[in-house]
Design an enzyme around this catalytic site. Structure first.
Site, PDB file in Angstrom:
ATOM      1  N   HIS A  12       0.768  -1.251   0.000  1.00  0.00           N
ATOM      2  CA  HIS A  12       0.000   0.000   0.000  1.00  0.00           C
ATOM      3  C   HIS A  12       0.797   1.298   0.000  1.00  0.00           C
ATOM      4  O   HIS A  12       0.214   2.355  -0.222  1.00  0.00           O
ATOM      5  CB  HIS A  12      -0.974   0.017   1.179  1.00  0.00           C
ATOM      6  CG  HIS A  12      -1.912  -1.140   1.181  1.00  0.00           C
ATOM      7  ND1 HIS A  12      -2.867  -1.319   0.201  1.00  0.00           N
ATOM      8  CD2 HIS A  12      -2.020  -2.207   2.005  1.00  0.00           C
ATOM      9  CE1 HIS A  12      -3.531  -2.448   0.446  1.00  0.00           C
ATOM     10  NE2 HIS A  12      -3.029  -3.002   1.530  1.00  0.00           N
ATOM     11  N   HIS A 119      -3.352  -3.266   7.746  1.00  0.00           N
ATOM     12  CA  HIS A 119      -4.395  -3.605   6.776  1.00  0.00           C
ATOM     13  C   HIS A 119      -5.016  -2.313   6.267  1.00  0.00           C
ATOM     14  O   HIS A 119      -5.267  -1.400   7.050  1.00  0.00           O
ATOM     15  CB  HIS A 119      -5.450  -4.480   7.467  1.00  0.00           C
ATOM     16  CG  HIS A 119      -6.740  -4.616   6.710  1.00  0.00           C
ATOM     17  ND1 HIS A 119      -6.863  -5.377   5.578  1.00  0.00           N
ATOM     18  CD2 HIS A 119      -7.968  -4.071   6.933  1.00  0.00           C
ATOM     19  CE1 HIS A 119      -8.124  -5.282   5.134  1.00  0.00           C
ATOM     20  NE2 HIS A 119      -8.798  -4.501   5.937  1.00  0.00           N
TER      21      HIS A 119
END
Length: 124
Positions: A12, A119
Protein backbone atom coordinates in the site's frame (compact mmCIF):
# COMPACT_ATOMS: atom_id res chain seq x y z
CA UNK A 1 8.64 -14.18 7.06
CA UNK A 2 7.21 -10.82 6.09
CA UNK A 3 5.62 -9.03 9.06
CA UNK A 4 2.09 -7.60 8.78
CA UNK A 5 3.53 -4.08 8.98
CA UNK A 6 6.04 -4.78 6.19
CA UNK A 7 3.32 -6.41 4.07
CA UNK A 8 1.21 -3.25 4.47
CA UNK A 9 4.12 -1.14 3.24
CA UNK A 10 4.76 -3.43 0.26
CA UNK A 11 1.11 -3.56 -0.76
CA UNK A 12 0.00 0.00 0.00
CA UNK A 13 2.84 2.51 0.34
CA UNK A 14 4.31 4.42 -2.59
CA UNK A 15 5.60 7.57 -0.93
CA UNK A 16 8.11 8.34 -3.66
CA UNK A 17 5.63 8.04 -6.50
CA UNK A 18 3.58 11.14 -6.88
CA UNK A 19 0.16 10.03 -8.04
CA UNK A 20 1.04 9.31 -11.61
CA UNK A 21 -1.00 10.04 -14.69
CA UNK A 22 0.42 6.86 -16.16
CA UNK A 23 -2.43 4.52 -17.11
CA UNK A 24 -0.01 1.60 -16.67
CA UNK A 25 0.81 2.53 -13.07
CA UNK A 26 -1.32 -0.22 -11.54
CA UNK A 27 -0.17 -2.91 -13.96
CA UNK A 28 3.47 -2.09 -13.18
CA UNK A 29 3.03 -1.65 -9.42
CA UNK A 30 0.81 -4.69 -8.82
CA UNK A 31 3.35 -6.86 -10.60
CA UNK A 32 6.39 -5.15 -9.10
CA UNK A 33 5.03 -5.51 -5.55
CA UNK A 34 4.24 -9.22 -6.02
CA UNK A 35 0.44 -8.96 -5.96
CA UNK A 36 -0.07 -10.97 -9.13
CA UNK A 37 1.58 -14.20 -8.00
CA UNK A 38 -0.71 -17.24 -8.14
CA UNK A 39 -3.73 -15.05 -8.85
CA UNK A 40 -4.60 -11.44 -9.63
CA UNK A 41 -5.43 -9.46 -6.47
CA UNK A 42 -8.79 -7.89 -7.44
CA UNK A 43 -8.50 -4.48 -5.73
CA UNK A 44 -5.61 -2.61 -4.16
CA UNK A 45 -4.90 0.95 -3.06
CA UNK A 46 -1.54 2.72 -3.02
CA UNK A 47 -0.98 5.74 -0.78
CA UNK A 48 1.33 8.52 -2.03
CA UNK A 49 2.14 10.13 1.30
CA UNK A 50 5.07 9.88 3.73
CA UNK A 51 5.03 6.65 5.76
CA UNK A 52 4.99 8.67 9.01
CA UNK A 53 1.76 10.39 7.92
CA UNK A 54 0.09 7.04 7.24
CA UNK A 55 1.38 5.55 10.52
CA UNK A 56 -0.05 8.57 12.35
CA UNK A 57 -3.56 7.56 11.24
CA UNK A 58 -3.40 4.83 13.94
CA UNK A 59 -3.80 7.63 16.49
CA UNK A 60 -6.61 9.48 14.72
CA UNK A 61 -10.36 8.75 14.61
CA UNK A 62 -11.27 5.21 15.76
CA UNK A 63 -13.93 3.67 13.49
CA UNK A 64 -15.30 0.12 13.09
CA UNK A 65 -13.60 -2.02 10.44
CA UNK A 66 -15.59 -3.60 7.61
CA UNK A 67 -15.19 -6.99 9.29
CA UNK A 68 -16.57 -5.66 12.59
CA UNK A 69 -13.25 -5.41 14.42
CA UNK A 70 -12.64 -2.24 16.41
CA UNK A 71 -9.00 -1.48 15.53
CA UNK A 72 -9.59 0.71 12.46
CA UNK A 73 -8.76 4.40 12.19
CA UNK A 74 -9.78 7.10 9.75
CA UNK A 75 -7.36 9.79 8.63
CA UNK A 76 -8.10 13.39 9.67
CA UNK A 77 -7.25 14.64 6.21
CA UNK A 78 -7.41 13.53 2.60
CA UNK A 79 -4.46 11.72 1.07
CA UNK A 80 -3.28 11.20 -2.48
CA UNK A 81 -4.09 7.60 -3.35
CA UNK A 82 -4.31 5.42 -6.44
CA UNK A 83 -6.98 2.73 -6.68
CA UNK A 84 -6.17 -0.32 -8.78
CA UNK A 85 -9.06 -2.51 -9.92
CA UNK A 86 -8.79 -5.66 -11.96
CA UNK A 87 -10.49 -5.25 -15.35
CA UNK A 88 -13.35 -7.65 -16.01
CA UNK A 89 -11.74 -9.28 -19.05
CA UNK A 90 -8.40 -9.83 -17.32
CA UNK A 91 -7.17 -13.43 -16.95
CA UNK A 92 -4.30 -14.66 -14.78
CA UNK A 93 -1.34 -14.51 -15.40
CA UNK A 94 -2.06 -11.43 -17.54
CA UNK A 95 -3.47 -9.30 -14.75
CA UNK A 96 -4.71 -5.99 -16.11
CA UNK A 97 -5.75 -3.12 -13.84
CA UNK A 98 -7.65 0.13 -14.14
CA UNK A 99 -5.75 3.01 -12.50
CA UNK A 100 -7.75 5.76 -10.80
CA UNK A 101 -6.26 8.63 -8.84
CA UNK A 102 -8.19 9.91 -5.85
CA UNK A 103 -7.78 12.40 -3.05
CA UNK A 104 -9.64 10.80 -0.14
CA UNK A 105 -9.44 9.89 3.50
CA UNK A 106 -8.15 6.42 4.32
CA UNK A 107 -9.17 3.83 6.91
CA UNK A 108 -6.51 1.44 8.15
CA UNK A 109 -6.42 -1.32 10.76
CA UNK A 110 -3.57 -1.05 13.25
CA UNK A 111 -1.93 -3.45 15.67
CA UNK A 112 1.30 -4.29 17.43
CA UNK A 113 3.88 -2.42 19.45
CA UNK A 114 4.74 0.02 17.95
CA UNK A 115 1.10 0.47 16.90
CA UNK A 116 1.23 0.56 13.09
CA UNK A 117 -1.02 -0.04 10.05
CA UNK A 118 -1.34 -3.71 9.07
CA UNK A 119 -4.39 -3.61 6.78
CA UNK A 120 -5.93 -1.11 4.36
CA UNK A 121 -9.68 -1.16 5.05
CA UNK A 122 -11.22 1.55 2.88
CA UNK A 123 -11.00 5.02 1.40
CA UNK A 124 -13.71 7.57 2.21
Amino acid sequence: KESSAMKFQRQHMDSSGSPSTNANYCNEMMKGRNMTQGYCKPVNTFVHEPLADVQAVCFQKNVPCKNGQSNCYQSNSNMHITDCRLTSNSKYPNCSYRTSRENKGIIVACEGNPYVPVHFDASV
